[in-house]
Motif scaffolding. Structure first.
Motif, PDB file in Angstrom:
ATOM      1  N   ARG A  36       0.835  -1.288   0.147  1.00 40.77           N
ATOM      2  CA  ARG A  36       0.107  -0.305   0.070  1.00 40.77           C
ATOM      3  C   ARG A  36       0.856   1.121   0.105  1.00 40.77           C
ATOM      4  N   PHE A  37       2.146   1.173   0.421  1.00 39.06           N
ATOM      5  CA  PHE A  37       2.952   2.142   0.440  1.00 39.06           C
ATOM      6  C   PHE A  37       3.343   2.415  -1.004  1.00 39.06           C
ATOM      7  N   VAL A  38       3.653   1.465  -1.711  1.00 43.75           N
ATOM      8  CA  VAL A  38       3.958   1.711  -3.057  1.00 43.75           C
ATOM      9  C   VAL A  38       3.019   2.157  -3.779  1.00 43.75           C
ATOM     10  N   PRO A  86      -4.705   3.642  -7.167  1.00 46.95           N
ATOM     11  CA  PRO A  86      -5.545   3.082  -6.135  1.00 46.95           C
ATOM     12  C   PRO A  86      -5.075   1.764  -5.658  1.00 46.95           C
ATOM     13  N   HIS A  87      -5.523   1.352  -4.398  1.00 46.71           N
ATOM     14  CA  HIS A  87      -5.239   0.127  -3.838  1.00 46.71           C
ATOM     15  C   HIS A  87      -6.354  -0.969  -4.739  1.00 46.71           C
ATOM     16  N   PRO A 130      -8.285  -3.877  -4.261  1.00 50.35           N
ATOM     17  CA  PRO A 130      -8.731  -5.107  -3.332  1.00 50.35           C
ATOM     18  C   PRO A 130      -8.785  -6.427  -3.584  1.00 50.35           C
ATOM     19  N   SER A 131      -8.648  -6.934  -4.806  1.00 48.99           N
ATOM     20  CA  SER A 131      -8.420  -8.198  -5.283  1.00 48.99           C
ATOM     21  C   SER A 131      -7.049  -8.781  -5.377  1.00 48.99           C
ATOM     22  N   ARG A 132      -6.165  -8.244  -4.964  1.00 49.70           N
ATOM     23  CA  ARG A 132      -4.861  -8.706  -5.024  1.00 49.70           C
ATOM     24  C   ARG A 132      -4.784  -9.836  -3.987  1.00 49.70           C
ATOM     25  N   PRO A 133      -4.085 -10.858  -4.275  1.00 47.62           N
ATOM     26  CA  PRO A 133      -3.902 -12.058  -3.436  1.00 47.62           C
ATOM     27  C   PRO A 133      -2.812 -11.569  -2.199  1.00 47.62           C
ATOM     28  N   PHE A 134      -3.166 -12.088  -1.092  1.00 51.64           N
ATOM     29  CA  PHE A 134      -2.490 -11.881   0.152  1.00 51.64           C
ATOM     30  C   PHE A 134      -2.727 -10.441   0.762  1.00 51.64           C
ATOM     31  N   VAL A 135      -2.545  -9.554   0.055  1.00 47.82           N
ATOM     32  CA  VAL A 135      -2.456  -8.207   0.585  1.00 47.82           C
ATOM     33  C   VAL A 135      -3.774  -7.229   0.215  1.00 47.82           C
ATOM     34  N   GLY A 136      -4.614  -7.796  -0.523  1.00 47.21           N
ATOM     35  CA  GLY A 136      -5.757  -7.065  -0.995  1.00 47.21           C
ATOM     36  C   GLY A 136      -6.915  -6.905   0.226  1.00 47.21           C
ATOM     37  N   ALA A 137      -7.692  -5.940   0.072  1.00 45.92           N
ATOM     38  CA  ALA A 137      -8.468  -5.641   1.183  1.00 45.92           C
ATOM     39  C   ALA A 137      -9.844  -6.838   1.092  1.00 45.92           C
ATOM     40  N   SER A 138      -9.995  -7.662  -0.024  1.00 46.95           N
ATOM     41  CA  SER A 138     -10.787  -8.549  -0.168  1.00 46.95           C
ATOM     42  C   SER A 138     -10.140 -10.040  -0.082  1.00 46.95           C
ATOM     43  N   ALA A 139      -8.913  -9.909   0.128  1.00 45.44           N
ATOM     44  CA  ALA A 139      -8.105 -11.395   0.217  1.00 45.44           C
ATOM     45  C   ALA A 139      -8.689 -12.467   1.212  1.00 45.44           C
ATOM     46  N   PHE A 140      -9.082 -11.842   2.493  1.00 46.42           N
ATOM     47  CA  PHE A 140      -9.409 -12.602   3.611  1.00 46.42           C
ATOM     48  C   PHE A 140     -11.125 -11.989   3.946  1.00 46.42           C
ATOM     49  N   ALA A 141     -11.731 -11.733   2.898  1.00 48.05           N
ATOM     50  CA  ALA A 141     -12.973 -11.035   3.460  1.00 48.05           C
ATOM     51  C   ALA A 141     -14.057 -12.356   3.446  1.00 48.05           C
ATOM     52  N   HIS A 142     -14.992 -12.344   4.133  1.00 50.87           N
ATOM     53  CA  HIS A 142     -15.845 -13.379   4.067  1.00 50.87           C
ATOM     54  C   HIS A 142     -17.314 -12.971   4.262  1.00 50.87           C
ATOM     55  N   ASP A 164      -8.620  10.340   3.487  1.00 46.57           N
ATOM     56  CA  ASP A 164      -8.253  11.322   4.749  1.00 46.57           C
ATOM     57  C   ASP A 164      -6.859  11.428   4.332  1.00 46.57           C
ATOM     58  N   ARG A 165      -6.426  12.529   3.921  1.00 46.01           N
ATOM     59  CA  ARG A 165      -4.983  12.941   3.280  1.00 46.01           C
ATOM     60  C   ARG A 165      -3.978  12.847   4.641  1.00 46.01           C
ATOM     61  N   ALA A 166      -4.674  13.294   5.690  1.00 39.20           N
ATOM     62  CA  ALA A 166      -3.701  13.574   6.969  1.00 39.20           C
ATOM     63  C   ALA A 166      -3.286  12.120   7.461  1.00 39.20           C
ATOM     64  N   LEU A 167      -3.956  10.902   7.089  1.00 37.82           N
ATOM     65  CA  LEU A 167      -3.572   9.672   7.516  1.00 37.82           C
ATOM     66  C   LEU A 167      -2.428   9.109   6.557  1.00 37.82           C
ATOM     67  N   GLY A 168      -1.558   8.274   7.080  1.00 38.16           N
ATOM     68  CA  GLY A 168      -0.441   7.667   6.118  1.00 38.16           C
ATOM     69  C   GLY A 168      -0.899   6.254   5.599  1.00 38.16           C
ATOM     70  N   PRO A 169      -0.047   5.687   4.711  1.00 31.99           N
ATOM     71  CA  PRO A 169      -0.430   4.265   4.208  1.00 31.99           C
ATOM     72  C   PRO A 169      -0.526   3.332   5.315  1.00 31.99           C
ATOM     73  N   GLU A 170       0.066   3.459   6.534  1.00 26.79           N
ATOM     74  CA  GLU A 170       0.101   2.675   7.488  1.00 26.79           C
ATOM     75  C   GLU A 170      -1.108   2.551   8.315  1.00 26.79           C
ATOM     76  N   GLU A 171      -1.896   3.607   7.891  1.00 24.08           N
ATOM     77  CA  GLU A 171      -3.301   3.773   8.409  1.00 24.08           C
ATOM     78  C   GLU A 171      -4.348   3.458   7.263  1.00 24.08           C
ATOM     79  N   GLN A 172      -3.922   2.712   6.359  1.00 25.06           N
ATOM     80  CA  GLN A 172      -4.935   2.571   5.076  1.00 25.06           C
ATOM     81  C   GLN A 172      -6.244   2.057   5.567  1.00 25.06           C
TER      82      GLN A 172
END
Length: 363
Positions: free
Chosen positions: A58-60, A67-68, A70-82, A316-324
């Motif tokens: 997400r930093f890259v 944009p992030h 979501p469907s990326r394996p392992f790191v996507g927001a949907s990778a471990f969605a149920h 929210d541009r005040a938050l960094g990628p670590e708070e994605q």
């Protein structure tokens, strides 16, 4: 040759974010600097370095201004969605039943989606994820009791055109409102929009608790041979009730704002008027921006009277990628009037942003 997230010219490159965890977690082979031979026999043969994979990805994305996905394996927001009720119930009992790895191994998290396929377990799990279920037995019982009513509302709204799978912000606000302990910091009382010049198009509406806004947009005055192009700007008027702190931190004051905004179309004008009103009392919202606006017609056979679903994404541009997870969110609304659907989604978006900015008297 590989790159983070597979970025590259034309067709891109091999995605190391997918390849590295497959080598480390499936083949158990050392693959990153710092890994030792003893690591090859552990669950993470990269010496624990994989736990930073999601944040690196997400930093890259952020550096590349992309944009992030979501469907990326392992790191996507949907990778471990149920989503399904039985599915979620099984995962809550045994995560390995539907997850091939522990999401924490790659720095990701499990997500429980809410939809018409959900059971009460989905709602309770979502409450626990948000820290709203409480730790006591009484709080847990209250969460389970509330889950039935929330689930019924989810099904009702989805029958009206909503979809909650990509709109976690709307879901969280729905849960908070249903628990009875939440007070919204502002309320949209009414609004009015006028578009066009001599042949004006007007839309008026009232909402009982939604509204929001964000930018100006470019004009179309110089576009040739388009009727009414020279008068395409829209004007919006919004009236808001806002809760603010007083000199006594424990007391709240109710203030009303009436603002006018102009934009490139009715939604942009509403967005701009909402921002002007909200920033007067909540200046920290200046870092919140709209990043996407999607519209979908749900019943084409009704033509211009069709139900329209609107999804709006914020950052929210005040938050960094670590708070994605808290730095970006999406809201949804549906209505035959696209302006009503849009204003409701806008309101939810700014109300969600206010969760971390609540006036002290509401905390």
């Amino acid at each position: 040759q590989g790159t983070i997230n597979g970025y590259g010219e034309r067709t891109g490159n091999a995605n190391l974010v997918s390849i590295v965890p497959a080598i480390a977690l499936k083949m158990r082979l050392p693959c990153l600097g710092g890994a030792t031979e003893s690591d090859a026999n552990s669950a993470d043969s990269c010496g624990g370095a994989l736990a930073a994979l999601t944040s690196v990805s997400r930093f890259v994305d952020e550096l590349a201004n992309q944009p992030h996905v979501p469907s990326r394996p392992f790191v996507g927001a949907s990778a471990f969605a149920h989503k399904g009720g039985l599915h979620v119930a099984a995962v809550l009992k045994d995560e390995s039943s539907y997850q091939h790895i522990d999401p924490a191994q790659v720095g990701n998290v499990r997500r429980v989606l809410v939809s018409e396929l959900s059971g009460r377990g989905n709602i309770v799990s979502k409450m626990q994820e948000l820290g709203l279920a409480g730790s006591s037995a009484a709080a847990g019982a209250n969460a389970r009791a509330s889950s039935g009513a929330i689930l019924e509302r989810v099904k009702l709204l989805e029958n009206c055109g909503y979809t909650f799978e990509g709109a976690d912000a709307t879901v969280e606000l729905m849960i908070r409102r249903s628990l009875g302990e939440y007070t919204a910091p502002f309320e949209l009382v009414d609004f009015n929009v006028v578009t066009g010049g001599g042949g004006a198009i007007k839309s008026e509406g009232k909402s009982e608790g939604d509204g929001s806004g964000d930018g100006e947009g470019a004009g179309l005055e110089d576009v040739a041979e388009i009727p009414f192009a020279a008068s395409s700007r829209s004007q919006a008027v919004v009236r808001l009730n806002m809760i603010v702190g007083s000199s006594n931190a424990e007391r709240c004051e109710l203030r009303q704002a009436l603002e006018v905004g102009e934009g490139n179309g009715p939604v942009d004008a509403l967005n701009y008027a909402m921002r002007k009103a909200l920033l007067r009392e909540y200046p920290s919202l200046s870092s919140v921006a709209l990043t996407d606006y999607k519209v979908r017609i749900l019943d084409n056979e009704n033509a211009t009277a069709a139900i329209t679903r609107v999804m709006i994404s914020f950052m929210d541009r005040a938050l960094g990628p670590e708070e994605q997870q808290r730095a970006s969110w999406t809201t949804v609304s549906a209505h035959p009037n696209i302006i009503v659907a849009s204003i409701n989604a806008l309101v939810d978006g700014f109300e969600y942003a206010m969760l971390s900015r609540q006036p002290e008297c509401l905390q």
